[in-house]
Scaffold this motif. Structure first.
Motif, PDB file in Angstrom:
ATOM      1  N   ALA A   1       0.870  -1.294   0.159  1.00 18.02           N
ATOM      2  CA  ALA A   1      -0.021  -0.011   0.051  1.00 18.02           C
ATOM      3  C   ALA A   1       0.866   1.062  -0.015  1.00 18.02           C
ATOM      4  N   GLU A   2       1.933   1.319   0.920  1.00 22.20           N
ATOM      5  CA  GLU A   2       2.699   2.385   1.049  1.00 22.20           C
ATOM      6  C   GLU A   2       3.541   2.859  -0.398  1.00 22.20           C
ATOM      7  N   THR A   3       4.077   1.528  -1.095  1.00 21.64           N
ATOM      8  CA  THR A   3       4.627   1.581  -2.105  1.00 21.64           C
ATOM      9  C   THR A   3       3.815   2.113  -3.261  1.00 21.64           C
ATOM     10  N   ILE A   4       2.798   1.880  -3.480  1.00 23.30           N
ATOM     11  CA  ILE A   4       1.901   1.946  -4.563  1.00 23.30           C
ATOM     12  C   ILE A   4       1.239   3.537  -4.329  1.00 23.30           C
ATOM     13  N   GLU A   5       1.081   4.011  -3.168  1.00 19.85           N
ATOM     14  CA  GLU A   5       0.655   5.328  -2.892  1.00 19.85           C
ATOM     15  C   GLU A   5       1.892   6.349  -2.946  1.00 19.85           C
ATOM     16  N   THR A   6       3.051   6.068  -2.749  1.00 21.19           N
ATOM     17  CA  THR A   6       4.216   6.821  -2.946  1.00 21.19           C
ATOM     18  C   THR A   6       4.262   6.976  -4.556  1.00 21.19           C
ATOM     19  N   VAL A   7       4.374   5.787  -5.320  1.00 25.51           N
ATOM     20  CA  VAL A   7       4.703   5.740  -6.609  1.00 25.51           C
ATOM     21  C   VAL A   7       3.486   6.615  -7.480  1.00 25.51           C
ATOM     22  N   SER A   8       2.345   6.403  -6.788  1.00 27.84           N
ATOM     23  CA  SER A   8       1.410   7.090  -7.748  1.00 27.84           C
ATOM     24  C   SER A   8       1.532   8.806  -7.566  1.00 27.84           C
ATOM     25  N   GLU A   9       2.156   9.113  -6.321  1.00 23.00           N
ATOM     26  CA  GLU A   9       2.167  10.433  -5.976  1.00 23.00           C
ATOM     27  C   GLU A   9       3.354  10.805  -6.778  1.00 23.00           C
ATOM     28  N   PHE A  10       4.507  10.154  -6.894  1.00 23.51           N
ATOM     29  CA  PHE A  10       5.826  10.629  -7.343  1.00 23.51           C
ATOM     30  C   PHE A  10       6.034  10.592  -8.906  1.00 23.51           C
ATOM     31  N   ILE A  11       5.313   9.377  -9.298  1.00 22.82           N
ATOM     32  CA  ILE A  11       5.827   9.245 -10.726  1.00 22.82           C
ATOM     33  C   ILE A  11       4.271   8.692 -11.369  1.00 22.82           C
ATOM     34  N   PRO A  12       3.547   9.333 -11.732  1.00 20.84           N
ATOM     35  CA  PRO A  12       2.165   8.961 -12.184  1.00 20.84           C
ATOM     36  C   PRO A  12       2.283   8.535 -13.499  1.00 20.84           C
ATOM     37  N   GLY A  13       3.350   8.357 -14.300  1.00 19.48           N
ATOM     38  CA  GLY A  13       3.315   7.894 -15.593  1.00 19.48           C
ATOM     39  C   GLY A  13       3.706   6.244 -15.368  1.00 19.48           C
ATOM     40  N   LEU A  14       3.753   5.622 -14.117  1.00 23.06           N
ATOM     41  CA  LEU A  14       3.925   4.465 -13.941  1.00 23.06           C
ATOM     42  C   LEU A  14       2.428   3.818 -13.602  1.00 23.06           C
ATOM     43  N   ILE A  15       2.241   2.583 -14.029  1.00 21.48           N
ATOM     44  CA  ILE A  15       0.777   2.101 -13.848  1.00 21.48           C
ATOM     45  C   ILE A  15       0.913   1.802 -12.350  1.00 21.48           C
ATOM     46  N   PRO A  16      -0.046   2.199 -11.351  1.00 18.20           N
ATOM     47  CA  PRO A  16       0.311   1.716  -9.887  1.00 18.20           C
ATOM     48  C   PRO A  16      -0.309   0.426  -9.468  1.00 18.20           C
ATOM     49  N   THR A  17       0.575  -0.559 -10.298  1.00 16.37           N
ATOM     50  CA  THR A  17       0.578  -1.963  -9.899  1.00 16.37           C
ATOM     51  C   THR A  17       1.795  -2.624  -9.765  1.00 16.37           C
ATOM     52  N   ILE A  18       2.238  -3.184  -8.635  1.00 19.11           N
ATOM     53  CA  ILE A  18       3.622  -3.876  -8.703  1.00 19.11           C
ATOM     54  C   ILE A  18       3.635  -5.127  -9.435  1.00 19.11           C
ATOM     55  N   VAL A  19       4.663  -5.055 -10.316  1.00 21.88           N
ATOM     56  CA  VAL A  19       4.333  -6.436 -11.202  1.00 21.88           C
ATOM     57  C   VAL A  19       5.543  -7.043 -10.981  1.00 21.88           C
ATOM     58  N   ARG A  20       6.415  -6.752 -10.205  1.00 19.91           N
ATOM     59  CA  ARG A  20       7.444  -7.711  -9.493  1.00 19.91           C
ATOM     60  C   ARG A  20       8.050  -7.041  -8.066  1.00 19.91           C
ATOM     61  N   SER A  21       8.468  -8.062  -7.377  1.00 20.21           N
ATOM     62  CA  SER A  21       8.809  -7.781  -6.070  1.00 20.21           C
ATOM     63  C   SER A  21       9.756  -8.703  -5.674  1.00 20.21           C
ATOM     64  N   ASP A  22      10.683  -8.332  -4.826  1.00 22.91           N
ATOM     65  CA  ASP A  22      11.569  -9.509  -4.050  1.00 22.91           C
ATOM     66  C   ASP A  22      12.068  -8.748  -2.866  1.00 22.91           C
ATOM     67  N   ALA A  23      12.929  -9.621  -1.948  1.00 21.16           N
ATOM     68  CA  ALA A  23      13.443  -9.236  -0.748  1.00 21.16           C
ATOM     69  C   ALA A  23      14.696  -9.822  -0.432  1.00 21.16           C
ATOM     70  N   PHE A  24      15.568  -9.112  -0.096  1.00 15.87           N
ATOM     71  CA  PHE A  24      17.175  -9.828   0.248  1.00 15.87           C
ATOM     72  C   PHE A  24      17.623  -9.435   1.539  1.00 15.87           C
TER      73      PHE A  24
END
Length: 382
Positions: A288-311
């Motif tokens: 939720a926080e990632t999508i909210e932030t990217v929607s505000e900062f970079i509206p040219g990106l579709i607000p759906t995470i297409v890939r994620s991972d953790a390390f």
């Protein structure tokens, strides 16, 4: 002796140390618990940002300069395309602490930069949705590093120079004796003059107690998006970026694969006691926080995470690396604790570790990375 030097952990820093050592001696063996650039290491995620403009200690700048030169040397030696220079942006409030602090460090170390006003940013990089009081600092020397390609290229180059590599060989223990350093894996042991520990998030079990108390393994996650118009997010048009505004922070990279744009929340590492047993999937709150932030900062990106991972990665109490001997009389050299920001300097850190582990001179002004700072209690807490 089985060799002059062993390098334990062939990830971000260990691979580069092995490569650098191989230029000075072929009596070196690298040990990797899994395979080089395996999917669970801090190398994962395809790319990392390189930049010369940063917050913090001015003594880091000579390491950045050395790293930049060594990335070019690695490319020349291996024929691999590792570093894409596309420039970089640091975006924030014009009179805010983030921009002021960046400029203070940048003016101290003399890094090349350009200050972009709100109007200049909006004209040159319309992909970013700016607040009225935003500006940016442009770094012409910034770009994107290909992590998997870099690590595998460095290891292959080291082997070509005479280094030996043991993969799928986790090290269970390290013991210093009068004759050298004995390392074991299962029923097999080797003895070396000196050893470099560069196992990232797995380093703590091989470290002395005072360094265990000063470090934590943390889980760091990454996210990628697809653009409405992919042509606007190529390296030629979309530099790497770091953006901070009050409680919001994000960094990212252009679509080096032509499809996915990296855009990830910054500073969201969470402590994990087991580098082999943490959740790779994002939590509902992280999504939720990632999508909210990217929607505000970079509206040219579709607000759906297409890939994620953790390390996993190893963090120190003061977020500066650990580069140096476990103690004055030790034969074990520590090259770990890069706190989520080590890859851009991996070649430089590897150069320092390789030279010092072989008793050779390297850069000056490295007191801020020495492990003994945690013995004396002089380190700055988080």
């Amino acid at each position: 002796m089985d060799g002059k030097l062993a390098v334990i952990g062939l990830g971000s820093i260990g691979s580069m140390a092995l490569w650098q050592v191989s230029h000075m001696t072929d009596s070196v063996i690298g040990f990797e618990a899994q395979s080089p650039a395996h999917g669970r290491s801090a190398v994962g995620g395809d790319t990392r940002l390189f930049r010369m403009i940063y917050l913090g200690n001015p003594d880091l700048y000579p390491i950045l300069e050395r790293s930049r030169d060594l990335w070019a040397e690695l490319e020349a030696e291996t024929g691999q395309d590792i570093f894409t220079r596309c420039g970089g942006l640091s975006i924030g409030t014009a009179d805010g602490l983030y921009i002021r602090s960046l400029l203070e460090t940048t003016r101290t170390n003399g890094a090349a930069h350009e200050i972009l006003s709100h109007e200049e940013m909006a004209e040159r990089y319309p992909q970013h949705n700016l607040r009225p009081d935003d500006c940016a600092i442009y770094d012409p020397n910034a770009g994107v590093l290909r992590t998997d390609r870099a690590v595998t290229a460095a290891i292959a180059a080291a082997q070509a120079n005479g280094a030996t590599v043991h993969t799928n060989t986790p090290i269970d223990s390290i013991t210093e004796t009068d004759d050298g350093v004995v390392i074991t894996s299962g029923d097999t042991s080797w003895t070396f003059e000196n050893v470099i520990v560069s196992s990232g998030g797995w380093s703590r079990r091989l470290m002395p107690d005072y360094l265990k108390a000063a470090t934590q393994t943390k889980r760091v996650f990454l996210t990628w998006f697809v653009a409405h118009d992919a042509a606007q997010f190529t390296p030629e048009k979309f530099p790497t970026f770091n953006r901070m505004y009050e409680d919001r922070s994000m960094y990212g990279a252009p679509a080096v694969d032509g499809v996915t744009v990296k855009a990830t929340l910054d500073g969201r590492g969470t402590v994990t006691p087991d580098p082999d047993g943490f959740p790779r999937e994002l939590s509902t709150a992280e999504i939720a926080e990632t999508i909210e932030t990217v929607s505000e900062f970079i509206p040219g990106l579709i607000p759906t995470i297409v890939r994620s991972d953790a390390f996993p990665d190893l963090y120190t109490r003061d977020r500066s690396p650990l580069l140096g001997w476990f103690s004055e009389s030790s034969r074990i050299y520590c090259a770990t604790g890069f706190s989520g920001g080590g890859f851009k300097n991996a070649t430089g850190y590897g150069h320092i570790a390789a030279h010092e582990a072989l008793g050779k001179q390297t850069l000056e002004g490295l007191e801020f990375v020495r492990p003994e700072r945690f013995k004396t209690g002089t380190s700055t807490p988080l």
